[in-house]
Design a protein around this motif. Structure first.
Motif, PDB file in Angstrom:
ATOM      1  N   GLY A 165      74.052  74.030  26.113  1.00  0.00           N
ATOM      2  CA  GLY A 165      75.522  74.247  27.713  1.00  0.00           C
ATOM      3  C   GLY A 165      76.009  74.957  27.801  1.00  0.00           C
ATOM      4  O   GLY A 165      75.879  75.093  28.637  1.00  0.00           O
ATOM      5  N   THR A 166      75.701  75.974  27.301  1.00  0.00           N
ATOM      6  CA  THR A 166      76.136  77.405  28.229  1.00  0.00           C
ATOM      7  C   THR A 166      74.767  77.517  29.634  1.00  0.00           C
ATOM      8  O   THR A 166      73.896  76.714  28.975  1.00  0.00           O
ATOM      9  N   GLN A 167      75.740  77.529  30.460  1.00  0.00           N
ATOM     10  CA  GLN A 167      74.638  77.982  31.534  1.00  0.00           C
ATOM     11  C   GLN A 167      74.831  79.571  32.176  1.00  0.00           C
ATOM     12  O   GLN A 167      74.981  80.689  32.079  1.00  0.00           O
ATOM     13  N   LEU A 168      72.998  79.668  32.676  1.00  0.00           N
ATOM     14  CA  LEU A 168      72.574  81.128  32.866  1.00  0.00           C
ATOM     15  C   LEU A 168      72.977  81.436  34.886  1.00  0.00           C
ATOM     16  O   LEU A 168      72.587  79.742  35.307  1.00  0.00           O
ATOM     17  N   PRO A 169      72.686  81.972  35.377  1.00  0.00           N
ATOM     18  CA  PRO A 169      72.547  81.749  37.043  1.00  0.00           C
ATOM     19  C   PRO A 169      71.291  81.051  37.388  1.00  0.00           C
ATOM     20  O   PRO A 169      71.390  80.175  38.484  1.00  0.00           O
ATOM     21  N   VAL A 256      87.594  72.686  28.808  1.00  0.00           N
ATOM     22  CA  VAL A 256      89.551  72.515  29.040  1.00  0.00           C
ATOM     23  C   VAL A 256      90.321  72.947  28.782  1.00  0.00           C
ATOM     24  O   VAL A 256      90.866  74.386  28.790  1.00  0.00           O
ATOM     25  N   ALA A 257      89.657  73.700  26.819  1.00  0.00           N
ATOM     26  CA  ALA A 257      90.207  74.090  26.191  1.00  0.00           C
ATOM     27  C   ALA A 257      90.514  75.351  26.384  1.00  0.00           C
ATOM     28  O   ALA A 257      91.551  76.266  26.404  1.00  0.00           O
ATOM     29  N   ALA A 258      88.986  76.493  26.671  1.00  0.00           N
ATOM     30  CA  ALA A 258      88.985  77.692  26.907  1.00  0.00           C
ATOM     31  C   ALA A 258      90.209  78.324  28.195  1.00  0.00           C
ATOM     32  O   ALA A 258      90.633  78.801  28.297  1.00  0.00           O
ATOM     33  N   HIS A 259      89.627  77.710  29.548  1.00  0.00           N
ATOM     34  CA  HIS A 259      90.561  77.469  30.268  1.00  0.00           C
ATOM     35  C   HIS A 259      92.574  77.556  29.850  1.00  0.00           C
ATOM     36  O   HIS A 259      92.739  78.067  30.440  1.00  0.00           O
ATOM     37  N   SER A 270      97.653  91.074  30.420  1.00  0.00           N
ATOM     38  CA  SER A 270      99.144  92.246  31.176  1.00  0.00           C
ATOM     39  C   SER A 270      99.554  93.385  30.449  1.00  0.00           C
ATOM     40  O   SER A 270      99.533  94.221  30.802  1.00  0.00           O
ATOM     41  N   GLU A 271     100.048  92.626  29.560  1.00  0.00           N
ATOM     42  CA  GLU A 271     100.631  93.820  28.231  1.00  0.00           C
ATOM     43  C   GLU A 271      99.632  94.355  27.324  1.00  0.00           C
ATOM     44  O   GLU A 271     100.255  95.091  26.737  1.00  0.00           O
ATOM     45  N   GLY A 272      98.680  94.453  27.623  1.00  0.00           N
ATOM     46  CA  GLY A 272      97.150  94.569  26.930  1.00  0.00           C
ATOM     47  C   GLY A 272      97.271  94.404  25.354  1.00  0.00           C
ATOM     48  O   GLY A 272      95.974  95.641  24.663  1.00  0.00           O
ATOM     49  N   LYS A 273      97.692  93.676  25.245  1.00  0.00           N
ATOM     50  CA  LYS A 273      97.956  92.571  23.552  1.00  0.00           C
ATOM     51  C   LYS A 273      96.595  92.193  23.213  1.00  0.00           C
ATOM     52  O   LYS A 273      96.284  92.151  22.319  1.00  0.00           O
ATOM     53  N   VAL A 274      96.107  91.943  24.680  1.00  0.00           N
ATOM     54  CA  VAL A 274      94.947  90.647  23.954  1.00  0.00           C
ATOM     55  C   VAL A 274      93.766  90.573  25.044  1.00  0.00           C
ATOM     56  O   VAL A 274      94.575  90.441  25.847  1.00  0.00           O
ATOM     57  N   GLU A 275      92.815  90.440  24.512  1.00  0.00           N
ATOM     58  CA  GLU A 275      91.686  90.229  25.418  1.00  0.00           C
ATOM     59  C   GLU A 275      90.759  88.790  25.248  1.00  0.00           C
ATOM     60  O   GLU A 275      90.838  88.089  24.115  1.00  0.00           O
ATOM     61  N   VAL A 276      90.714  88.240  26.736  1.00  0.00           N
ATOM     62  CA  VAL A 276      89.803  87.068  26.419  1.00  0.00           C
ATOM     63  C   VAL A 276      88.692  87.531  27.464  1.00  0.00           C
ATOM     64  O   VAL A 276      88.815  88.114  27.778  1.00  0.00           O
ATOM     65  N   PRO A 277      87.738  86.670  26.704  1.00  0.00           N
ATOM     66  CA  PRO A 277      86.286  86.945  27.557  1.00  0.00           C
ATOM     67  C   PRO A 277      86.448  86.176  29.454  1.00  0.00           C
ATOM     68  O   PRO A 277      87.707  85.781  29.339  1.00  0.00           O
ATOM     69  N   GLY A 278      86.211  86.517  30.073  1.00  0.00           N
ATOM     70  CA  GLY A 278      86.911  86.631  31.400  1.00  0.00           C
ATOM     71  C   GLY A 278      86.447  85.314  32.402  1.00  0.00           C
ATOM     72  O   GLY A 278      86.045  84.479  31.453  1.00  0.00           O
ATOM     73  N   GLU A 279      87.905  85.121  32.586  1.00  0.00           N
ATOM     74  CA  GLU A 279      87.426  84.021  34.089  1.00  0.00           C
ATOM     75  C   GLU A 279      85.993  83.414  34.394  1.00  0.00           C
ATOM     76  O   GLU A 279      86.107  82.186  34.252  1.00  0.00           O
ATOM     77  N   ASP A 280      85.483  84.278  34.579  1.00  0.00           N
ATOM     78  CA  ASP A 280      84.082  83.699  35.070  1.00  0.00           C
ATOM     79  C   ASP A 280      83.135  83.224  33.912  1.00  0.00           C
ATOM     80  O   ASP A 280      82.502  82.046  34.635  1.00  0.00           O
TER      81      ASP A 280
END
Ligand SMILES: *Cc1c(COP(=O)(O)O)cnc(C)c1O
Length: 373
Positions: A165-169, A256-259, A270-280
């Motif tokens: 189900g993963t999409q590439l360009p 939906v859950a990931a969003h 923004s506080e630099g505590k957590v990084e998540v995969p980008g919105e892209d």
């Protein structure tokens, strides 16, 4: 609130189980226990869904990877590149065919193979193949990787065990010209009631070779070379075909859950505590897993335990970089970014039945954890 990592009770609901039971009766009445009529139906369904020309079901994804290496005649004396973050089967297959894995370091934000690092490895080693991994379901940078492979003339075998189900360009993972390997292990996004796997490709000659290798080397011209046994049980094919109907909707529910997670993490990010995969990635990942990065290993282990105490199950995928596992320590390649990534990554529960209140609860507990730290 209890938030478990998987929800098999909701996934295998009574009406699905009823349907599967009816189908299994057909399988038994047909007396076709391996490679039966549902195998062909499932192969056709995967080709349609993933826009591929050929699908060959096999025993599991590790076999799929080994068979793909054999299709490219890779064996002793050959070098195969693999990213430093993956489940160890991505490297195990290379060692099992007698070749030598070379570690390629990863993008520190995603854990995906870094194409610049692949170029560096390709300049140093005469690679026969690369196995990029769509880790966590995130799409690997295939355009860049395919280009490097073309330039240095080696094969590309995609490990898509987490990426149905993963999409590439260019289209869905599985739609391109490479040999692309999938897993239907029960905890994957589309799971059998046991082991199963598949190889997808647009290359007819390679698909034919897969058919021969998976069935003991038998071909239309008789037995020319030994192969192996990696056929898919008819029962597993039937189960997967029944489960496939609900898959597209479940794939959407994961997005939906990931969003929601990503929205909820905005302030901690923004506080630099957590990084998540980008919105892209919201629309392009299969969201097999939802990885977050925290500042260091100590914080990761504390958060893992803290969430456990709050009835939230999280997983340390992967606790160690691939190159640091005992059977991998003597193999060449770079490990630094992969090691740092493995120290910092924690996977949160994500599945199609995760409720809004559960996501809210998980992110709120993580916020509280950081205020108390
Ligand atoms: C699960 C997994 C595999 C192995 O799949 P099996 O079907 O269990 O052999 C390989 N690579 C990755 C990245 C996986 O997650």
């Amino acid at each position: 609130m209890n938030v478990s990592f998987y929800d098999f009770a909701s996934l295998h609901n009574p009406s699905l189980l009823q349907e599967i039971a009816e189908t299994l009766k057909v399988v038994i009445q047909e007396n076709a226990f391996v490679e039966g009529s549902y195998n062909l139906k499932l192969e056709t369904a995967f080709c349609e869904m993933l826009k591929s020309s050929y699908c060959r079901l096999v025993g599991n994804c590790t076999d799929a990877l080994e068979i793909a290496l054999k299709v490219h005649d890779i064996g002793p004396g050959d070098y195969v590149a693999v990213p430093g973050i993956s489940f160890h089967a991505s490297a195990e297959c290379i060692v099992n065919v007698g070749a030598t894995p070379v570690l390629v370091d990863v993008d520190p934000k995603t854990g995906l193979m870094d194409p610049e690092q692949l170029t560096a490895v390709a300049k140093e080693y005469p690679l026969k193949a690369v196995i990029p991994v769509h880790i966590y379901g995130l799409p690997a940078p295939m355009a860049a990787i395919n280009e490097i492979a073309k330039k240095f003339q080696f094969a590309v075998i995609e490990d898509a065990a987490q990426a149905i189900g993963t999409q590439l360009p260019s289209g869905p993972v599985g739609s391109g010209d490479n040999l692309v390997c999938f897993s239907f292990y029960p905890t994957k996004n589309l799971g059998a009631f046991g082991d199963a796997g598949a190889i997808l490709t647009n290359n007819e000659e390679w698909a034919k070779k897969v058919s021969i290798i998976r069935n003991h080397g038998r071909s239309s011209q008789g037995l020319l070379h030994f192969g192996r046994n990696s056929r898919c049980d008819h029962i597993q094919a039937a189960v997967l075909l029944m489960k496939l109907k609900d898959f597209p909707a479940q794939n959407e529910q994961r997005k939906v859950a990931a969003h929601k997670y990503t929205q909820n993490f905005k302030s901690l990010m923004s506080e630099g505590k957590v990084e998540v995969p980008g919105e892209d990635f919201i629309q392009t990942s299969s969201w097999h897993l939802y990885p977050i990065l925290v500042p260091n290993k100590d914080i990761k282990l504390k958060l893992h335990q803290y969430l456990k105490d709050k009835q939230v199950q999280t997983m340390l995928f992967y606790e160690q970089a691939l190159g640091d596992l005992l059977p991998m320590q003597s193999y060449p390649g770079k490990r630094e970014e992969s090691r740092r990534f493995a120290e910092r990554v924690l996977c949160l529960p994500i599945h199609p039945f995760l409720k809004d209140e559960q996501i809210q609860y998980v992110t709120e507990q993580i916020r509280i954890f950081f205020t108390q730290l």
